[in-house]
Design a protein around this motif. Structure first.
Motif, PDB file in Angstrom:
ATOM      1  N   TYR A  80       0.956  -1.174  -0.080  1.00 33.33           N
ATOM      2  CA  TYR A  80       0.203  -0.021   0.065  1.00 33.33           C
ATOM      3  C   TYR A  80       0.866   1.375   0.082  1.00 33.33           C
ATOM      4  O   TYR A  80       2.006   1.378   0.297  1.00 33.33           O
ATOM      5  CB  TYR A  80      -0.884   0.000   1.148  1.00 33.33           C
ATOM      6  CG  TYR A  80      -0.151  -0.199   2.511  1.00 33.33           C
ATOM      7  CD1 TYR A  80      -0.153   1.180   3.207  1.00 33.33           C
ATOM      8  CD2 TYR A  80       0.086  -1.038   3.267  1.00 33.33           C
ATOM      9  CE1 TYR A  80       0.748   1.184   4.524  1.00 33.33           C
ATOM     10  CE2 TYR A  80       0.802  -1.051   4.384  1.00 33.33           C
ATOM     11  CZ  TYR A  80       1.037   0.172   4.844  1.00 33.33           C
ATOM     12  OH  TYR A  80       1.743   0.033   6.121  1.00 33.33           O
ATOM     13  N   ASP A  81       0.288   2.375  -0.256  1.00 31.16           N
ATOM     14  CA  ASP A  81       0.868   3.611  -0.609  1.00 31.16           C
ATOM     15  C   ASP A  81       0.523   4.409   0.734  1.00 31.16           C
ATOM     16  O   ASP A  81      -0.580   4.900   1.054  1.00 31.16           O
ATOM     17  CB  ASP A  81       0.523   4.421  -1.602  1.00 31.16           C
ATOM     18  CG  ASP A  81       1.067   5.539  -1.979  1.00 31.16           C
ATOM     19  OD1 ASP A  81       1.744   6.397  -0.916  1.00 31.16           O
ATOM     20  OD2 ASP A  81       0.902   6.197  -3.069  1.00 31.16           O
ATOM     21  N   THR A  82       1.492   4.763   1.784  1.00 29.54           N
ATOM     22  CA  THR A  82       1.263   5.487   2.907  1.00 29.54           C
ATOM     23  C   THR A  82       0.801   6.708   2.792  1.00 29.54           C
ATOM     24  O   THR A  82       0.351   7.250   3.676  1.00 29.54           O
ATOM     25  CB  THR A  82       2.718   5.284   3.863  1.00 29.54           C
ATOM     26  OG1 THR A  82       3.558   6.095   3.009  1.00 29.54           O
ATOM     27  CG2 THR A  82       2.941   3.879   4.317  1.00 29.54           C
ATOM     28  N   ILE A  88       2.655   3.370   8.798  1.00 22.25           N
ATOM     29  CA  ILE A  88       4.075   2.734   8.365  1.00 22.25           C
ATOM     30  C   ILE A  88       3.981   1.379   8.523  1.00 22.25           C
ATOM     31  O   ILE A  88       4.584   0.413   8.095  1.00 22.25           O
ATOM     32  CB  ILE A  88       5.220   3.565   9.055  1.00 22.25           C
ATOM     33  CG1 ILE A  88       6.438   3.112   8.820  1.00 22.25           C
ATOM     34  CG2 ILE A  88       5.249   2.838  10.871  1.00 22.25           C
ATOM     35  CD1 ILE A  88       6.754   4.047   7.515  1.00 22.25           C
ATOM     36  N   THR A  89       3.057   0.594   9.267  1.00 23.43           N
ATOM     37  CA  THR A  89       3.110  -0.912   9.617  1.00 23.43           C
ATOM     38  C   THR A  89       1.657  -1.477   9.048  1.00 23.43           C
ATOM     39  O   THR A  89       1.790  -2.817   8.879  1.00 23.43           O
ATOM     40  CB  THR A  89       3.236  -1.270  11.315  1.00 23.43           C
ATOM     41  OG1 THR A  89       2.235  -0.531  11.889  1.00 23.43           O
ATOM     42  CG2 THR A  89       4.668  -0.586  11.626  1.00 23.43           C
ATOM     43  N   HIS A  90       0.702  -0.956   9.150  1.00 23.72           N
ATOM     44  CA  HIS A  90      -0.606  -1.453   8.591  1.00 23.72           C
ATOM     45  C   HIS A  90      -1.455  -0.687   7.467  1.00 23.72           C
ATOM     46  O   HIS A  90      -1.403   0.500   7.613  1.00 23.72           O
ATOM     47  CB  HIS A  90      -1.320  -1.682   9.916  1.00 23.72           C
ATOM     48  CG  HIS A  90      -0.683  -2.734  10.707  1.00 23.72           C
ATOM     49  ND1 HIS A  90      -0.117  -2.176  11.788  1.00 23.72           N
ATOM     50  CD2 HIS A  90      -0.848  -3.925  10.852  1.00 23.72           C
ATOM     51  CE1 HIS A  90       0.455  -3.216  12.439  1.00 23.72           C
ATOM     52  NE2 HIS A  90      -0.052  -4.224  11.825  1.00 23.72           N
ATOM     53  N   CYS A  91      -2.059  -1.310   6.604  1.00 21.29           N
ATOM     54  CA  CYS A  91      -2.787  -0.742   5.744  1.00 21.29           C
ATOM     55  C   CYS A  91      -4.181  -0.591   6.517  1.00 21.29           C
ATOM     56  O   CYS A  91      -4.509  -0.575   7.467  1.00 21.29           O
ATOM     57  CB  CYS A  91      -3.313  -1.880   4.619  1.00 21.29           C
ATOM     58  SG  CYS A  91      -4.287  -3.396   5.059  1.00 21.29           S
ATOM     59  N   ASP A  92      -5.068   0.380   5.898  1.00 20.39           N
ATOM     60  CA  ASP A  92      -6.130   0.801   6.343  1.00 20.39           C
ATOM     61  C   ASP A  92      -7.098  -0.152   6.852  1.00 20.39           C
ATOM     62  O   ASP A  92      -7.617  -0.188   8.067  1.00 20.39           O
ATOM     63  CB  ASP A  92      -6.951   1.539   5.496  1.00 20.39           C
ATOM     64  CG  ASP A  92      -6.679   3.222   5.307  1.00 20.39           C
ATOM     65  OD1 ASP A  92      -5.755   3.604   6.329  1.00 20.39           O
ATOM     66  OD2 ASP A  92      -6.982   3.877   4.567  1.00 20.39           O
TER      67      ASP A  92
END
Length: 97
Positions: A80-82, A88-92
């Protein structure tokens, strides 16, 4: 542009400024041996997910070929694109804050 570029004009003209997350996902899959429909290679790479992302990390941090805002979710493993989602560690979908 790379931080320590010795040839500033060349870097401005040639450095990839934007790359969509879909292209990074395609690279990630390619490194695992999943080829796009329009590509045929006799011996494609067959890296693990961890090793494939290490190459993406290297292209971001060491060579600055890829921008450093792409991450791999520590829970589900998606790229994913932050700048657009997650942290920094998990997607939405997986973040708990």
């Amino acid at each position: 542009m790379p931080k320590n570029c010795k040839h500033e004009k060349w870097c401005k003209d040639n450095f990839i400024k934007e790359i969509p997350v879909e292209k990074v996902k395609e690279l990630y899959k390619f490194l695992q041996g999943k080829l796009p429909k329009n590509i045929e290679i006799k011996r494609p790479p067959h890296l693990s997910k961890a090793m494939a992302f290490k190459i993406i990390w290297f292209l971001q941090e060491q060579t600055q070929v890829l921008p450093d805002h792409f991450e791999k979710c520590q829970t589900c493993g998606s790229i994913y694109d932050t700048r657009q989602e997650g942290n920094i560690t998990h997607c939405d979908s997986c973040r708990k804050d």
